[in-house]
Enzyme design. Structure first.
Site, PDB file in Angstrom:
ATOM      1  N   THR A 168      -2.232 -22.275  23.720  1.00 26.40           N
ATOM      2  CA  THR A 168      -3.331 -21.569  24.366  1.00 26.40           C
ATOM      3  C   THR A 168      -4.440 -21.362  23.355  1.00 26.40           C
ATOM      4  OG1 THR A 168      -4.076 -19.466  25.308  1.00 26.40           O
ATOM      5  CG2 THR A 168      -2.115 -19.389  23.946  1.00 26.40           C
ATOM      6  N   ASP A 185      -6.428 -19.014  23.526  1.00 28.67           N
ATOM      7  CA  ASP A 185      -6.621 -17.568  23.419  1.00 28.67           C
ATOM      8  C   ASP A 185      -5.746 -16.915  22.349  1.00 28.67           C
ATOM      9  OD1 ASP A 185      -8.548 -17.425  25.453  1.00 28.67           O
ATOM     10  OD2 ASP A 185      -7.006 -17.366  27.003  1.00 28.67           O
ATOM     11  N   GLY A 225     -11.587 -15.567  26.802  1.00 26.61           N
ATOM     12  CA  GLY A 225     -10.729 -14.462  26.418  1.00 26.61           C
ATOM     13  C   GLY A 225     -10.603 -13.497  27.575  1.00 26.61           C
ATOM     14  N   ARG A 279     -12.592 -25.723  24.972  1.00 30.21           N
ATOM     15  CA  ARG A 279     -11.311 -26.386  25.199  1.00 30.21           C
ATOM     16  C   ARG A 279     -11.330 -27.857  24.818  1.00 30.21           C
ATOM     17  NH1 ARG A 279      -7.649 -23.651  27.991  1.00 30.21           N
ATOM     18  NH2 ARG A 279      -8.231 -22.039  29.498  1.00 30.21           N
TER      19      ARG A 279
END
Length: 341
Positions: free
Chosen positions: A125, A127, A170, A274
């Site tokens: 991920t 995040d 986020g 990403r």
């Protein structure tokens, strides 16, 4: 042994590095067959497969995204999803699965272990909010991209004497905002873990302008003002119950302009964070995760997730990794606050 592998949830740089490591070591060292499932958990539910061979993974180390494709499918929300998944594994003679993903993908993996499916998880991920691992691959690349954007925006902000608000990803954890904001020298960093005062933000903005500099504000998409709530891009929910967040950057830029009289603009980085080539750090971490995941499969150590602890790769129970999100500690945020303004 025949090993299935899938990539679920949002894509991120480094996924292909895991697939490469799993395939190369699985075939060359352990003499396994590796079968890829396309489109996340939709693959084993619908029988969407792609054999992974050495030639298929030869040149994918530096490629972003995932050659298997991904989705936010939750097999537990699909009619007869688990029965169909098990049938696909049986039909394709798959002995065990490697699931590469974040909280949602690995949450499914943890449930499947209780339903008799042998699974090993790999944490992914941007995040960095998965518990039980110090870092997830994809995070370093996202921070690098966001930091470069902040560096570029600073020059145009200074040229036009504007306040620039940079909205980064986020939902519930502000790791990207915190790290990119610190690395980019932002004057304000706003994270979901700490509601923010618009008045205080505007005071920092005016303080920056008084020193003849343009302020840079970095805000996570899930950040909320005191007494307010998350801003939704859409009210629709995905298969895991998540809504799409977005718009706090634009809202905050308008508030700053209205309250200070200073020109203000918002930039939403979105999926740029990403995409593209993974950093060297993410390539190495993803490769190490893949090598250890195929070892865990070979040893029959199911129900585990490979994790980074310090500089070591260890195995932790999937339930430990998915029990809660790893959020920014308020003391870490307080450390950064001394640099604001």
């Amino acid at each position: 042994m025949r090993v299935g592998v899938l990539t679920g949830g949002g894509d991120c740089p480094g996924l292909n590095a895991v697939l490469r490591a799993v395939t190369r070591k699985g075939i060359s060292v352990h003499q396994h067959e590796i079968l890829g499932f396309r489109s996340g958990w939709l693959g084993p539910v619908e029988g969407l497969t792609m054999p992974l061979t050495l030639d298929k993974v030869e040149d994918i180390l530096n490629r972003g995204g995932t050659i298997l494709g991904s989705s936010r499918t939750n097999p537990y929300k699909v009619d007869d999803g688990i029965a169909r998944l098990k049938a696909t594994l049986e039909e394709n003679r798959v002995d065990a699965l490697i699931a590469i993903g974040g909280e949602d993908t690995l949450g499914v993996a943890e449930q499947l272990t209780h339903d008799g499916v042998p699974v090993v998880g790999v944490p992914k991920t941007i995040d960095n909010d998965l518990d039980a691992t110090d870092y997830t691959f994809g995070f370093d690349t996202a921070v690098h991209i966001a930091t470069e954007a902040i560096d570029r925006l600073r020059t145009t902000a200074e040229s036009h004497h504007r306040a620039l608000v940079v909205e980064v990803m986020g939902r519930h954890a502000g790791w990207i905002a915190l790290h990119s904001g610190l690395a980019g020298g932002a004057n304000v960093i706003l994270v979901p873990e700490q509601p923010f005062s618009v008045e205080k933000v505007c005071a920092w903005v005016e303080q920056r302008f008084e020193r003849q500099y343009a302020p840079i504000i970095v805000v996570a998409e899930g950040a909320v003002p005191e007494g307010g709530k998350e801003l939704l891009l859409t009210g629709e929910r995905d298969a895991f119950g998540h809504v799409r967040l977005g718009g706090v950057g634009t809202w905050l830029a308008e508030e700053i302009a209205a309250r200070t009289g200073k020109e203000s603009r918002a930039v939403v980085l979105g999926h740029v964070q990403r995409g593209g080539t993974p950093t060297a750090y993410d390539r190495v971490l993803a490769t190490r995760f893949g090598l250890h995941a195929i070892d865990a499969i070979t040893e029959g150590d199911y129900g585990k997730m490979v994790a980074l602890r310090g500089t070591d790769i260890v195995r932790v129970p999937l339930r430990e990794a998915t029990a809660s999100l790893k959020t920014v500690p308020l003391e870490r945020y307080a450390e950064a606050e001394v640099l604001f303004g």
